[in-house]
Design a protein around this motif. Structure first.
Motif, PDB file in Angstrom:
ATOM      1  N   LYS A  29      13.456  24.940  34.370  1.00 27.50           N
ATOM      2  CA  LYS A  29      14.693  25.677  34.112  1.00 27.50           C
ATOM      3  C   LYS A  29      14.547  27.186  34.354  1.00 27.50           C
ATOM      4  O   LYS A  29      15.511  27.939  34.178  1.00 27.50           O
ATOM      5  N   VAL A  30      13.361  27.632  34.739  1.00 26.62           N
ATOM      6  CA  VAL A  30      13.143  29.063  34.967  1.00 26.62           C
ATOM      7  C   VAL A  30      13.978  29.567  36.143  1.00 26.62           C
ATOM      8  O   VAL A  30      14.650  30.601  36.063  1.00 26.62           O
ATOM      9  N   CYS A  31      13.957  28.834  37.251  1.00 30.28           N
ATOM     10  CA  CYS A  31      14.728  29.236  38.429  1.00 30.28           C
ATOM     11  C   CYS A  31      14.875  28.027  39.334  1.00 30.28           C
ATOM     12  O   CYS A  31      14.195  27.002  39.171  1.00 30.28           O
ATOM     13  N   ASP A  36      13.089  23.011  42.110  1.00 36.20           N
ATOM     14  CA  ASP A  36      12.920  22.217  43.328  1.00 36.20           C
ATOM     15  C   ASP A  36      11.505  21.667  43.458  1.00 36.20           C
ATOM     16  O   ASP A  36      11.299  20.578  44.021  1.00 36.20           O
ATOM     17  N   LEU A  37      10.519  22.410  42.950  1.00 40.74           N
ATOM     18  CA  LEU A  37       9.126  21.971  43.033  1.00 40.74           C
ATOM     19  C   LEU A  37       8.777  20.929  41.977  1.00 40.74           C
ATOM     20  O   LEU A  37       7.924  20.068  42.207  1.00 40.74           O
ATOM     21  N   ILE A  38       9.423  20.983  40.831  1.00 46.93           N
ATOM     22  CA  ILE A  38       9.094  20.090  39.716  1.00 46.93           C
ATOM     23  C   ILE A  38       9.963  18.833  39.700  1.00 46.93           C
ATOM     24  O   ILE A  38       9.494  17.752  39.337  1.00 46.93           O
ATOM     25  N   THR A  39      11.207  18.959  40.151  1.00 45.76           N
ATOM     26  CA  THR A  39      12.152  17.841  40.067  1.00 45.76           C
ATOM     27  C   THR A  39      11.676  16.558  40.751  1.00 45.76           C
ATOM     28  O   THR A  39      11.880  15.464  40.207  1.00 45.76           O
ATOM     29  N   MET A  77      17.927  11.717  30.090  1.00 49.60           N
ATOM     30  CA  MET A  77      18.499  11.110  31.289  1.00 49.60           C
ATOM     31  C   MET A  77      18.869  12.155  32.330  1.00 49.60           C
ATOM     32  O   MET A  77      18.901  11.874  33.518  1.00 49.60           O
ATOM     33  N   GLU A  78      19.146  13.369  31.890  1.00 49.32           N
ATOM     34  CA  GLU A  78      19.416  14.452  32.838  1.00 49.32           C
ATOM     35  C   GLU A  78      18.138  14.902  33.513  1.00 49.32           C
ATOM     36  O   GLU A  78      18.091  15.139  34.721  1.00 49.32           O
ATOM     37  N   SER A  79      17.058  15.006  32.741  1.00 49.61           N
ATOM     38  CA  SER A  79      15.774  15.429  33.305  1.00 49.61           C
ATOM     39  C   SER A  79      15.106  14.324  34.103  1.00 49.61           C
ATOM     40  O   SER A  79      14.436  14.587  35.106  1.00 49.61           O
TER      41      SER A  79
END
Length: 343
Positions: A29-31, A36-39, A77-79
């Protein structure tokens, strides 16, 4: 150099060494770049597993959480949008309030036999419980479940099977009932069967599963029913655990029904010994792995015979047998009570 000036591959490796679930969610959630890298890692998560005495973490395709963790400020469920199967804790320790009713959840592992109304059971296709007392006809629609892991002495086997005729995997343990045969319709979709019973039902029931590819049968019935006229050419994996007087002649008749077996395990049948190996191999021309480690009368003589036989017949068969100093490279014996091995 600023942390934000690091190239993506460096950040990706850094995030790859972070396993604590809440830390990763906060970092995402930082940016948008970090997200994009963690999702993609979040998107791989399909299973929610419960752990004791550890911090929550992500491991490959699983989110492992302590059942006492407070998740009320997080939307799981969102994460983790691809969550499919969840383990359920006791009613007082359920961290699932924000996705109990999500239709994406297809599998439910009920560890305490205590499902509450807040689960959207009409979407469940895979159900596992080691101590279920559910009235399945009240909880599930006919033909709803595709995979079942069920321990309950009170169910009537033929009725249970008729209620779920399109099962793909069935793990069922039945004891202390009157002996009963299944004489219903074929389970044409069933691929995996794990059946423990002291009834005259185990090997007879397999005759109604023409597509069966893998079977693990614990059968302690005093009488074993074998119909040699019915063959299964799809069965590749078979484990037989029989603590009853399982004679070699009976085993011959049984194995003749499965001529395309690749992997065979025989456990706790003392009637089989080194003298039977030659006939056993001839019965199964496609056999690749033979596990006889729990047959106390099978020794290194069988391994010696098999080695010479394979050279002569140009076949490759690996044998595991009972010996005092088992090589460390041999695979460990595994039971089939793993609830998460869904297909």
């Amino acid at each position: 150099m600023s942390f934000n000036n690091l190239p993506d591959n460096c950040l990706w490796k850094i995030f790859g060494n972070v396993h604590e679930a809440k830390d990763l969610i906060r970092l995402s959630k930082v940016c948008s770049r970090w997200s994009d890298l963690i999702t993609p890692r979040f998107n791989r998560v399909k299973y929610l597993c419960l752990i004791n005495g550890q911090n929550d973490y992500i491991d490959k395709d699983s989110l492992c959480i302590n059942h006492r963790t407070d998740w009320k400020d997080y939307n799981l469920m969102e994460s983790f949008p691809n969550l499919k199967i969840i383990e359920v804790a006791s009613p007082d320790n359920r961290p699932f309030g924000n996705f109990n009713k999500n239709p994406k959840i297809k599998g439910l592992i009920d560890l305490f036999g205590s499902i509450e109304e807040d689960f959207k059971l009409e979407n469940i296709e895979m159900f596992a419980s080691p101590c279920s007392e559910l009235d399945y006809e009240k909880v599930f629609r006919p033909d709803q479940l595709k995979q079942v892991y069920w321990h309950n002495d009170d169910i009537y086997f033929p009725s249970f099977i008729d209620y779920f005729p399109n099962l793909k995997r069935l793990h069922l343990e039945l004891y202390n009932e009157d002996p009963v045969f299944y004489n219903g319709s074929n389970l044409s979709s069933l691929k995996i069967l794990e059946l423990g019973t002291d009834l005259v039902v185990g090997f007879h029931f397999m005759d109604f599963c023409p597509s069966l590819e893998s079977a693990f049968i614990w059968d302690w019935a005093e009488d074993i029913f074998v119909n040699e006229s019915i063959k299964n050419y799809n069965l590749r994996d078979l484990v037989i655990d029989g603590s009853t007087d399982f004679s070699w002649s009976l085993l011959q008749r049984l194995l003749s029904k499965f001529p395309n077996l690749h992997h065979l395990g025989i456990r706790n049948i003392d009637e089989i010994d080194d003298s039977n190996l030659k006939e056993l191999i001839k019965l199964l021309p496609k056999l690749k792995i033979l596990d006889l480690r729990k047959c106390s009368n099978v020794t290194e003589k069988s391994a010696d015979f098999l080695s010479k036989y394979c050279v002569k017949e140009n076949r490759s068969i690996v044998i595991y047998y009972s010996c005092k100093n088992e090589p460390t490279e041999w695979p460990k014996l595994m039971e089939t009570d793993e609830h998460l091995l869904w297909i």
